[in-house]
Write a protein that holds these residues in place. Structure first.
Motif, PDB file in Angstrom:
ATOM      1  N   ALA A   1      35.009  43.538  28.157  1.00 54.50           N
ATOM      2  CA  ALA A   1      34.424  44.232  29.312  1.00 54.50           C
ATOM      3  C   ALA A   1      33.211  43.473  29.831  1.00 54.50           C
ATOM      4  O   ALA A   1      33.040  43.309  31.048  1.00 54.50           O
ATOM      5  CB  ALA A   1      34.043  45.659  28.929  1.00 54.50           C
ATOM      6  N   LEU A   2      32.382  42.992  28.930  1.00 50.28           N
ATOM      7  CA  LEU A   2      31.212  42.213  29.335  1.00 50.28           C
ATOM      8  C   LEU A   2      31.640  40.895  29.961  1.00 50.28           C
ATOM      9  O   LEU A   2      31.137  40.506  31.024  1.00 50.28           O
ATOM     10  CB  LEU A   2      30.299  41.948  28.138  1.00 50.28           C
ATOM     11  CG  LEU A   2      29.140  40.983  28.418  1.00 50.28           C
ATOM     12  CD1 LEU A   2      28.106  41.640  29.317  1.00 50.28           C
ATOM     13  CD2 LEU A   2      28.517  40.502  27.130  1.00 50.28           C
ATOM     14  N   LEU A   3      32.561  40.211  29.323  1.00 52.77           N
ATOM     15  CA  LEU A   3      32.988  38.905  29.809  1.00 52.77           C
ATOM     16  C   LEU A   3      33.659  38.997  31.177  1.00 52.77           C
ATOM     17  O   LEU A   3      33.504  38.114  32.012  1.00 52.77           O
ATOM     18  CB  LEU A   3      33.903  38.245  28.781  1.00 52.77           C
ATOM     19  CG  LEU A   3      33.207  37.912  27.453  1.00 52.77           C
ATOM     20  CD1 LEU A   3      34.220  37.568  26.381  1.00 52.77           C
ATOM     21  CD2 LEU A   3      32.214  36.783  27.617  1.00 52.77           C
ATOM     22  N   GLU A   4      34.372  40.096  31.438  1.00 52.83           N
ATOM     23  CA  GLU A   4      34.977  40.293  32.751  1.00 52.83           C
ATOM     24  C   GLU A   4      33.900  40.459  33.822  1.00 52.83           C
ATOM     25  O   GLU A   4      33.984  39.872  34.899  1.00 52.83           O
ATOM     26  CB  GLU A   4      35.895  41.518  32.733  1.00 52.83           C
ATOM     27  CG  GLU A   4      36.565  41.767  34.064  1.00 52.83           C
ATOM     28  CD  GLU A   4      37.448  43.002  34.047  1.00 52.83           C
ATOM     29  OE1 GLU A   4      37.985  43.342  35.117  1.00 52.83           O
ATOM     30  OE2 GLU A   4      37.609  43.635  32.987  1.00 52.83           O
ATOM     31  N   ALA A   5      32.880  41.242  33.523  1.00 52.50           N
ATOM     32  CA  ALA A   5      31.774  41.415  34.471  1.00 52.50           C
ATOM     33  C   ALA A   5      31.077  40.084  34.729  1.00 52.50           C
ATOM     34  O   ALA A   5      30.685  39.780  35.866  1.00 52.50           O
ATOM     35  CB  ALA A   5      30.778  42.447  33.933  1.00 52.50           C
ATOM     36  N   MET A   6      30.935  39.262  33.692  1.00 56.56           N
ATOM     37  CA  MET A   6      30.307  37.956  33.846  1.00 56.56           C
ATOM     38  C   MET A   6      31.119  37.066  34.780  1.00 56.56           C
ATOM     39  O   MET A   6      30.560  36.345  35.607  1.00 56.56           O
ATOM     40  CB  MET A   6      30.174  37.280  32.472  1.00 56.56           C
ATOM     41  CG  MET A   6      29.163  37.925  31.566  1.00 56.56           C
ATOM     42  SD  MET A   6      29.308  37.371  29.840  1.00 56.56           S
ATOM     43  CE  MET A   6      29.140  35.610  29.987  1.00 56.56           C
ATOM     44  N   GLN A   7      32.432  37.123  34.658  1.00 54.35           N
ATOM     45  CA  GLN A   7      33.302  36.270  35.458  1.00 54.35           C
ATOM     46  C   GLN A   7      33.393  36.751  36.903  1.00 54.35           C
ATOM     47  O   GLN A   7      33.301  35.963  37.838  1.00 54.35           O
ATOM     48  CB  GLN A   7      34.703  36.246  34.838  1.00 54.35           C
ATOM     49  CG  GLN A   7      35.716  35.431  35.611  1.00 54.35           C
ATOM     50  CD  GLN A   7      35.463  33.948  35.523  1.00 54.35           C
ATOM     51  OE1 GLN A   7      34.864  33.466  34.568  1.00 54.35           O
ATOM     52  NE2 GLN A   7      35.898  33.219  36.519  1.00 54.35           N
ATOM     53  N   GLU A   8      33.556  38.052  37.086  1.00 54.32           N
ATOM     54  CA  GLU A   8      33.845  38.608  38.408  1.00 54.32           C
ATOM     55  C   GLU A   8      32.598  39.035  39.181  1.00 54.32           C
ATOM     56  O   GLU A   8      32.669  39.243  40.389  1.00 54.32           O
ATOM     57  CB  GLU A   8      34.790  39.808  38.268  1.00 54.32           C
ATOM     58  CG  GLU A   8      36.079  39.513  37.518  1.00 54.32           C
ATOM     59  CD  GLU A   8      36.937  38.477  38.212  1.00 54.32           C
ATOM     60  OE1 GLU A   8      36.912  38.400  39.447  1.00 54.32           O
ATOM     61  OE2 GLU A   8      37.646  37.732  37.500  1.00 54.32           O
ATOM     62  N   HIS A   9      31.481  39.266  38.489  1.00 55.64           N
ATOM     63  CA  HIS A   9      30.246  39.779  39.084  1.00 55.64           C
ATOM     64  C   HIS A   9      30.455  41.159  39.710  1.00 55.64           C
ATOM     65  O   HIS A   9      29.790  41.543  40.666  1.00 55.64           O
ATOM     66  CB  HIS A   9      29.648  38.805  40.100  1.00 55.64           C
ATOM     67  CG  HIS A   9      29.000  37.620  39.448  1.00 55.64           C
ATOM     68  ND1 HIS A   9      27.715  37.241  39.701  1.00 55.64           N
ATOM     69  CD2 HIS A   9      29.471  36.745  38.527  1.00 55.64           C
ATOM     70  CE1 HIS A   9      27.420  36.178  38.987  1.00 55.64           C
ATOM     71  NE2 HIS A   9      28.479  35.861  38.262  1.00 55.64           N
ATOM     72  N   HIS A  10      31.399  41.904  39.158  1.00 54.85           N
ATOM     73  CA  HIS A  10      31.595  43.300  39.519  1.00 54.85           C
ATOM     74  C   HIS A  10      32.326  43.984  38.365  1.00 54.85           C
ATOM     75  O   HIS A  10      32.857  43.324  37.473  1.00 54.85           O
ATOM     76  CB  HIS A  10      32.383  43.457  40.835  1.00 54.85           C
ATOM     77  CG  HIS A  10      33.818  43.040  40.742  1.00 54.85           C
ATOM     78  ND1 HIS A  10      34.252  41.825  41.187  1.00 54.85           N
ATOM     79  CD2 HIS A  10      34.917  43.663  40.240  1.00 54.85           C
ATOM     80  CE1 HIS A  10      35.556  41.718  40.974  1.00 54.85           C
ATOM     81  NE2 HIS A  10      35.981  42.815  40.396  1.00 54.85           N
ATOM     82  N   VAL A  11      32.293  45.322  38.388  1.00 59.35           N
ATOM     83  CA  VAL A  11      33.046  46.113  37.421  1.00 59.35           C
ATOM     84  C   VAL A  11      33.882  47.121  38.196  1.00 59.35           C
ATOM     85  O   VAL A  11      33.540  47.498  39.315  1.00 59.35           O
ATOM     86  CB  VAL A  11      32.133  46.842  36.403  1.00 59.35           C
ATOM     87  CG1 VAL A  11      31.334  45.853  35.583  1.00 59.35           C
ATOM     88  CG2 VAL A  11      31.209  47.824  37.085  1.00 59.35           C
ATOM     89  N   THR A  12      34.977  47.543  37.603  1.00 57.56           N
ATOM     90  CA  THR A  12      35.828  48.556  38.211  1.00 57.56           C
ATOM     91  C   THR A  12      35.895  49.745  37.263  1.00 57.56           C
ATOM     92  O   THR A  12      36.261  49.603  36.096  1.00 57.56           O
ATOM     93  CB  THR A  12      37.244  48.006  38.475  1.00 57.56           C
ATOM     94  OG1 THR A  12      37.132  46.836  39.294  1.00 57.56           O
ATOM     95  CG2 THR A  12      38.103  49.036  39.181  1.00 57.56           C
ATOM     96  N   VAL A  13      35.494  50.908  37.786  1.00 56.55           N
ATOM     97  CA  VAL A  13      35.508  52.132  37.001  1.00 56.55           C
ATOM     98  C   VAL A  13      36.221  53.196  37.823  1.00 56.55           C
ATOM     99  O   VAL A  13      35.848  53.447  38.973  1.00 56.55           O
ATOM    100  CB  VAL A  13      34.078  52.600  36.643  1.00 56.55           C
ATOM    101  CG1 VAL A  13      34.115  53.926  35.898  1.00 56.55           C
ATOM    102  CG2 VAL A  13      33.346  51.547  35.824  1.00 56.55           C
TER     103      VAL A  13
END
Length: 193
Positions: free
Chosen positions: A126-138
């Motif tokens: 979850a952290l690494l995805e935010a690092m890559q995309e610069h966004h989160v999906t909830v």
């Protein structure tokens, strides 16, 4: 002097001033400080590896203070869930019940992911995805992270118990992996002073 030379000189001056301010609190880690600043200005994330007590947290907290950036710290533990990092939808309102997004600690400019290798792979992801995309999906809604966005993750050496090593495929999210060394005798004297 051309405009680009003047801008380069101005940038070099700013870089040196920030480095000098960091060196007032962080003793003996000059190469680490320079690399962390390089990553910040280049827009890359950093993995800091070293045993506890070497000033990794102090470095990140001080960088936030010096730069005037919003700082947050997440202590990674085996029971940490992805929603503890990215945030979650909460039911809000007394009469008009609706979901309201409650941002997690990832919504900061500087995020200290402390002891990242103590969390389960699902939470690391979850952290690494935010690092890559610069966004989160909830809940199917995308939430953009504020720029600049830099994650400085600390990692204990793998020989310590209770760790989950980051897979090679996920290490590419980090611009640098820096070894934080134990201070030498002179640096220890400066720290004690």
């Amino acid at each position: 002097m051309s405009t680009s030379e003047a801008e380069a000189a101005q940038f070099r001056d700013l870089f040196c001033r920030i480095q000098t301010e960091l060196q007032k609190r962080v003793v003996g880690q000059d190469a680490v400080l320079e690399s962390v600043l390089t990553a910040l200005f280049a827009g890359g994330h950093v993995l800091l590896e070293g045993v506890p007590g070497l000033g990794k947290t102090l470095l990140v907290r001080t960088l936030g203070e010096v730069m005037g950036l919003k700082f947050s710290r997440v202590q990674f533990t085996p029971d940490l869930m992805p929603s503890d990092i990215v945030g979650t939808n909460l039911i809000a309102g007394e009469t008009d019940r609706a979901f309201r997004f409650q941002p997690g600690p990832i919504f900061a400019n500087l995020v200290l992911a402390d002891e990242i290798n103590r969390a389960t792979p699902k939470t690391q992801s979850a952290l690494l995805e935010a690092m890559q995309e610069h966004h989160v999906t909830v809940g199917g809604v995308q939430h953009t992270l504020e720029e600049p966005f830099l994650v400085l993750a600390t990692q204990n050496p793998l020989e310590m118990e209770g760790t989950y090593p980051l897979p090679e495929a996920q290490l590419d999210r980090f611009l640098f992996k820096l070894k934080v060394a134990f201070p030498n005798a002179d640096e220890l004297h400066s720290i004690l002073d």
